[in-house]
Design an enzyme around this catalytic site. Sequence first.
Site, PDB file in Angstrom:
ATOM      1  CG  LEU A   1     -26.602   3.359 -25.222  1.00 17.79           C
ATOM      2  CD1 LEU A   1     -25.250   3.154 -25.904  1.00 17.79           C
ATOM      3  CD2 LEU A   1     -27.591   2.292 -25.671  1.00 17.79           C
TER       4      LEU A   1
ATOM      5  N   GLY B   1     -29.751   7.515 -26.203  1.00 16.70           N
ATOM      6  CA  GLY B   1     -30.434   6.301 -26.677  1.00 16.70           C
ATOM      7  C   GLY B   1     -31.954   6.396 -26.564  1.00 16.70           C
TER       8      GLY B   1
ATOM      9  CG  ASN C   1     -27.094  13.560 -23.981  1.00 18.34           C
ATOM     10  OD1 ASN C   1     -27.661  12.617 -24.516  1.00 18.34           O
ATOM     11  ND2 ASN C   1     -26.809  13.567 -22.692  1.00 18.34           N
ATOM     12  CD  GLU C   2     -25.917   9.981 -28.525  1.00 21.45           C
ATOM     13  OE1 GLU C   2     -26.184  11.138 -28.913  1.00 21.45           O
ATOM     14  OE2 GLU C   2     -26.779   9.118 -28.325  1.00 21.45           O
TER      15      GLU C   2
HETATM   16  C1  LIG Z   1     -17.707   4.565 -32.927  1.00 20.54           C
HETATM   17  C2  LIG Z   1     -18.586   5.103 -31.879  1.00 20.54           C
HETATM   18  C3  LIG Z   1     -20.037   4.743 -32.095  1.00 20.54           C
HETATM   19  C4  LIG Z   1     -20.894   5.384 -31.029  1.00 20.54           C
HETATM   20  C5  LIG Z   1     -22.344   5.156 -31.219  1.00 20.54           C
HETATM   21  C6  LIG Z   1     -23.120   5.942 -30.237  1.00 20.54           C
HETATM   22  C7  LIG Z   1     -24.607   5.780 -30.340  1.00 20.54           C
HETATM   23  C8  LIG Z   1     -24.992   6.068 -28.993  1.00 20.54           C
HETATM   24  C9  LIG Z   1     -26.380   6.057 -28.602  1.00 20.54           C
HETATM   25  C10 LIG Z   1     -26.619   6.345 -27.346  1.00 20.54           C
HETATM   26  C11 LIG Z   1     -25.568   6.714 -26.323  1.00 20.54           C
HETATM   27  C12 LIG Z   1     -26.148   6.810 -24.928  1.00 20.54           C
HETATM   28  O1  LIG Z   1     -27.308   6.600 -24.709  1.00 20.54           O
HETATM   29  S1  LIG Z   1     -25.069   7.176 -23.646  1.00 20.54           S
HETATM   30  C13 LIG Z   1     -26.145   7.490 -22.247  1.00 20.54           C
HETATM   31  C14 LIG Z   1     -26.413   8.943 -22.173  1.00 20.54           C
HETATM   32  N1  LIG Z   1     -27.458   9.239 -21.184  1.00 20.54           N
HETATM   33  C15 LIG Z   1     -27.534  10.387 -20.549  1.00 20.54           C
HETATM   34  O2  LIG Z   1     -26.703  11.262 -20.726  1.00 20.54           O
HETATM   35  C16 LIG Z   1     -28.661  10.567 -19.577  1.00 20.54           C
HETATM   36  C17 LIG Z   1     -28.182  10.643 -18.176  1.00 20.54           C
HETATM   37  N2  LIG Z   1     -29.275  10.754 -17.223  1.00 20.54           N
HETATM   38  C18 LIG Z   1     -29.922  11.914 -16.966  1.00 20.54           C
HETATM   39  O3  LIG Z   1     -29.666  12.953 -17.545  1.00 20.54           O
HETATM   40  C19 LIG Z   1     -30.968  11.878 -15.892  1.00 20.54           C
HETATM   41  O4  LIG Z   1     -30.784  10.692 -15.159  1.00 20.54           O
HETATM   42  C20 LIG Z   1     -32.414  11.912 -16.421  1.00 20.54           C
HETATM   43  C21 LIG Z   1     -32.730  13.310 -16.955  1.00 20.54           C
HETATM   44  C22 LIG Z   1     -32.643  10.872 -17.515  1.00 20.54           C
HETATM   45  C23 LIG Z   1     -33.396  11.607 -15.246  1.00 20.54           C
HETATM   46  O5  LIG Z   1     -33.153  12.491 -14.185  1.00 20.54           O
HETATM   47  P1  LIG Z   1     -33.743  12.153 -12.726  1.00 20.54           P
HETATM   48  O6  LIG Z   1     -33.385  13.303 -11.850  1.00 20.54           O
HETATM   49  O7  LIG Z   1     -35.162  11.782 -12.837  1.00 20.54           O
HETATM   50  O8  LIG Z   1     -32.990  10.833 -12.264  1.00 20.54           O
HETATM   51  P2  LIG Z   1     -31.494  10.690 -11.726  1.00 20.54           P
HETATM   52  O9  LIG Z   1     -30.565  11.500 -12.544  1.00 20.54           O
HETATM   53  O10 LIG Z   1     -31.488  10.911 -10.260  1.00 20.54           O
HETATM   54  O11 LIG Z   1     -31.205   9.148 -12.061  1.00 20.54           O
HETATM   55  C24 LIG Z   1     -31.665   8.090 -11.217  1.00 20.54           C
HETATM   56  C25 LIG Z   1     -30.553   7.067 -11.102  1.00 20.54           C
HETATM   57  O12 LIG Z   1     -30.308   6.509 -12.409  1.00 20.54           O
HETATM   58  C26 LIG Z   1     -28.923   6.709 -12.768  1.00 20.54           C
HETATM   59  N3  LIG Z   1     -28.844   6.903 -14.213  1.00 20.54           N
HETATM   60  C27 LIG Z   1     -29.379   7.897 -14.932  1.00 20.54           C
HETATM   61  N4  LIG Z   1     -29.144   7.726 -16.237  1.00 20.54           N
HETATM   62  C28 LIG Z   1     -28.409   6.605 -16.349  1.00 20.54           C
HETATM   63  C29 LIG Z   1     -27.853   5.906 -17.444  1.00 20.54           C
HETATM   64  N5  LIG Z   1     -27.996   6.325 -18.723  1.00 20.54           N
HETATM   65  N6  LIG Z   1     -27.169   4.771 -17.181  1.00 20.54           N
HETATM   66  C30 LIG Z   1     -27.012   4.319 -15.937  1.00 20.54           C
HETATM   67  N7  LIG Z   1     -27.529   4.942 -14.827  1.00 20.54           N
HETATM   68  C31 LIG Z   1     -28.217   6.081 -15.053  1.00 20.54           C
HETATM   69  C32 LIG Z   1     -28.519   7.954 -11.980  1.00 20.54           C
HETATM   70  O13 LIG Z   1     -27.122   8.008 -11.843  1.00 20.54           O
HETATM   71  C33 LIG Z   1     -29.234   7.700 -10.674  1.00 20.54           C
HETATM   72  O14 LIG Z   1     -28.523   6.720  -9.960  1.00 20.54           O
HETATM   73  P3  LIG Z   1     -28.404   6.763  -8.342  1.00 20.54           P
HETATM   74  O15 LIG Z   1     -29.814   6.669  -7.829  1.00 20.54           O
HETATM   75  O16 LIG Z   1     -27.542   5.594  -7.991  1.00 20.54           O
HETATM   76  O17 LIG Z   1     -27.754   8.083  -8.014  1.00 20.54           O
END
Ligand SMILES: CCCCCCCC/C=C\CC(=O)SCCNC(=O)CCNC(=O)[C@H](O)C(C)(C)COP(=O)(O)OP(=O)(O)OC[C@H]1O[C@@H](n2cnc3c(N)ncnc32)[C@H](O)[C@@H]1OP(=O)(O)O
Length: 289
Positions: free
Chosen positions: A94, A140, A162-163
């Site tokens: 997400l 997600g 990893n939520e």
């Molecule tokens: C009652 C309660 C009900 C709850 C229901 C829950 C069901 C939930 C289902 C899903 C939940 C989610 O998905 S929460 C999101 C979790 N995501 C993560 O933890 C992933 C985070 N990202 C990473 O680990 C890494 O970015 C990566 C491994 C995916 C890629 O690494 P890489 O080194 O290639 O890239 P960068 O880390 O440099 O990222 C580039 C750029 O993008 C931004 N970024 C990364 N991920 C996200 C994201 N998920 N949302 C928004 N932005 C993201 C990152 O910060 C970098 O930004 P900048 O260039 O500005 O620094």
Amino acid sequence: MNFSRLIKNCSIPSRWLLANNIRYQSSSAAQNLIQVDINEETGVSVVSLNRKPVNSLSLELFKDFCGVMDDLEREKVRGMVLKSSCDNVFSSGLDITELYPNPSEERFEAFWLWFQESWLKLYASSFPTVAFVNGHAPAGGCVFAISCEYRLMLPYYKIGLNEAPVGIVATEWVMNSLRAVLPGKNAERLLTSGRLLDTQEAFDIGLIDQIVNNEEEAMARSEEFFATFDNVPKLARALTKQVYRKNDLNQLIKNRSSDAKQFLNHILRPETQKIIGSYFKSLKDRKKD
Ligand SMILES: CCCCCCCC/C=C\CC(=O)SCCNC(=O)CCNC(=O)[C@H](O)C(C)(C)COP(=O)(O)OP(=O)(O)OC[C@H]1O[C@@H](n2cnc3c(N)ncnc32)[C@H](O)[C@@H]1OP(=O)(O)O
């Protein structure tokens, strides 16, 4: 916001023809968040998530995804391969900016309902689905992968739910889709630890079905998977899948608005906002190290 109005507002993507392939244009045309190619000879469609840089899942991406799924149902494709067109990332889950800081109720509700809708369309699709996990697939991203029927993954990437470490509790329909892929205790451990597995570990516990070394191999393995259904009447296959998945689907269908409300309440809690905020900051800071 009224959900039926939201659904009506989903603009189905326009499309145009290209040589042997039919290509669909994303509804947010300028952004082209999803690319679709249908091979007319094999009937297989390749759907690529295309929200640079890391395919974080936004409201607009979910809307486009639903439009594409509707089109593929109408086209009666033989199968779908879901992949990414971003380097090294299948989907980063997400879009955290949809969750933090303090999203507006209206935007968040729409975001969540379109996330649910995307899952329903993928999980219940009549055609066979393969996830080609050609990059990291946390949270997600993993939800998209486990909602498909078959998973192929390139080596040396990470996948998992990893939520919990991000301060979010995976909702029941997400847990159910994991349980459908993994035996109970492994599913629970993966959820409660929030650990991301590398490709080999994911294969060893059965989270993915095959490790592939490149896209060509992935397409060949997908073709073999689709071919296993060639002698099965399409309707019988689709209904078998949908009845088999009925309990998981109904769990969400019956609870859509309470699921959205529950998540909104959870997300807006100051403690949750704080955890997500520091997690997001740590993501940004990682680059500076
Ligand atoms: C009652 C309660 C009900 C709850 C229901 C829950 C069901 C939930 C289902 C899903 C939940 C989610 O998905 S929460 C999101 C979790 N995501 C993560 O933890 C992933 C985070 N990202 C990473 O680990 C890494 O970015 C990566 C491994 C995916 C890629 O690494 P890489 O080194 O290639 O890239 P960068 O880390 O440099 O990222 C580039 C750029 O993008 C931004 N970024 C990364 N991920 C996200 C994201 N998920 N949302 C928004 N932005 C993201 C990152 O910060 C970098 O930004 P900048 O260039 O500005 O620094």
